[in-house]
Write a protein that holds these residues in place. Structure first.
Motif, PDB file in Angstrom:
ATOM      1  N   ASP A  79       0.855  -1.194   0.000  1.00 38.95           N
ATOM      2  CA  ASP A  79       0.000   0.000   0.000  1.00 38.95           C
ATOM      3  C   ASP A  79       0.882   1.233   0.000  1.00 38.95           C
ATOM      4  N   ALA A  81      -0.202   4.205  -0.698  1.00 44.53           N
ATOM      5  CA  ALA A  81      -1.054   5.388  -0.601  1.00 44.53           C
ATOM      6  C   ALA A  81      -1.550   5.687   0.814  1.00 44.53           C
ATOM      7  N   PRO A  83      -1.582   7.678   3.866  1.00 49.15           N
ATOM      8  CA  PRO A  83      -1.010   8.991   4.183  1.00 49.15           C
ATOM      9  C   PRO A  83      -0.123   8.954   5.433  1.00 49.15           C
ATOM     10  N   THR A  88       5.429   5.881   1.572  1.00 52.38           N
ATOM     11  CA  THR A  88       4.204   6.127   0.824  1.00 52.38           C
ATOM     12  C   THR A  88       4.218   7.547   0.260  1.00 52.38           C
ATOM     13  N   SER A  89       3.522   7.725  -0.843  1.00 58.47           N
ATOM     14  CA  SER A  89       3.378   9.047  -1.454  1.00 58.47           C
ATOM     15  C   SER A  89       2.177   8.990  -2.401  1.00 58.47           C
ATOM     16  N   PRO A  90       1.661  10.131  -2.780  1.00 55.56           N
ATOM     17  CA  PRO A  90       0.482  10.123  -3.670  1.00 55.56           C
ATOM     18  C   PRO A  90       0.769   9.542  -5.050  1.00 55.56           C
ATOM     19  N   PHE A  91       2.047   9.652  -5.509  1.00 60.31           N
ATOM     20  CA  PHE A  91       2.420   9.193  -6.842  1.00 60.31           C
ATOM     21  C   PHE A  91       3.728   8.412  -6.768  1.00 60.31           C
ATOM     22  N   ASP A  92       3.903   7.454  -7.695  1.00 65.78           N
ATOM     23  CA  ASP A  92       5.195   6.771  -7.773  1.00 65.78           C
ATOM     24  C   ASP A  92       6.166   7.674  -8.539  1.00 65.78           C
ATOM     25  N   PRO A  97      -0.438   7.400 -10.016  1.00 68.60           N
ATOM     26  CA  PRO A  97      -0.984   7.427  -8.654  1.00 68.60           C
ATOM     27  C   PRO A  97      -0.643   6.150  -7.879  1.00 68.60           C
ATOM     28  N   SER A  98      -0.195   6.325  -6.647  1.00 72.65           N
ATOM     29  CA  SER A  98       0.079   5.177  -5.778  1.00 72.65           C
ATOM     30  C   SER A  98      -1.242   4.538  -5.392  1.00 72.65           C
ATOM     31  N   ARG A  99      -1.190   3.254  -5.060  1.00 72.62           N
ATOM     32  CA  ARG A  99      -2.424   2.554  -4.718  1.00 72.62           C
ATOM     33  C   ARG A  99      -2.135   1.374  -3.819  1.00 72.62           C
TER      34      ARG A  99
END
Length: 157
Positions: A79, A81, A83, A88-92, A97-99
């Motif tokens: 995971d 995404a 926060p 983790t980060s919003p985008f790779d 988008p990270s997921r």
């Protein structure tokens, strides 16, 4: 950081547990891993689902999507995404988008971890796991790579 006495006590307990160890016959039995060992197993699973290892057929999990590869008690998730957590980060690092990616669910291999290059080579879609160092092309990394807690309790084993 733990007090030196606590560290010493833990080290002594671990050493004492290894005294008078006996070899057992090969068998299928439930096991409980301490956190240090579990982390090492997750590292090996990550290496096995790394898109480039799979693409090059260097992984024992290559070609096994949808197959049972572990016990029903094993679920592994990446995971990227969540926060605020480390890794983790919003985008790779390719801007995807990270997921949350379920890698193994109840023992069944559901996904490999892929950047755009590995995904294209394998005819699949990226999982948002591109990761860059200071120079060069994007490799493949993980966000928060974790195993879900098994339903069995240690006391039941």
């Amino acid at each position: 950081m733990d007090a030196p006495e606590s560290v010493g006590r833990t080290a002594a307990q671990r050493a004492l547990r290894r005294l008078n160890a006996v070899k057992v016959d090969t068998q299928k039995v439930p096991v409980v891993f301490e956190p240090r060992t579990a982390r090492s197993l997750l590292d090996h699973i990550f290496d096995a689902v790394h898109g480039m290892s799979v693409y090059r057929h260097e992984s024992f999990l290559a070609g096994k999507l949808g197959e049972k590869v572990a016990s029903d008690d094993v679920t592994v998730i990446d995971d990227g995404a969540i926060p605020g957590l480390f890794g983790t980060s919003p985008f790779d690092d390719e801007g995807v988008p990270s997921r949350r990616t379920v890698v193994i669910e109840r023992g069944v291999l559901k996904s490999y971890l892929l950047n755009s290059y590995a995904a294209r080579k394998m005819g699949m879609k990226t999982t948002g796991n591109a990761s860059r160092g200071l120079t060069g092309n994007a490799g493949i990394g993980h966000g928060t790579f974790m195993s879900k807690k098994a339903s069995n309790r240690r006391s039941r084993l």
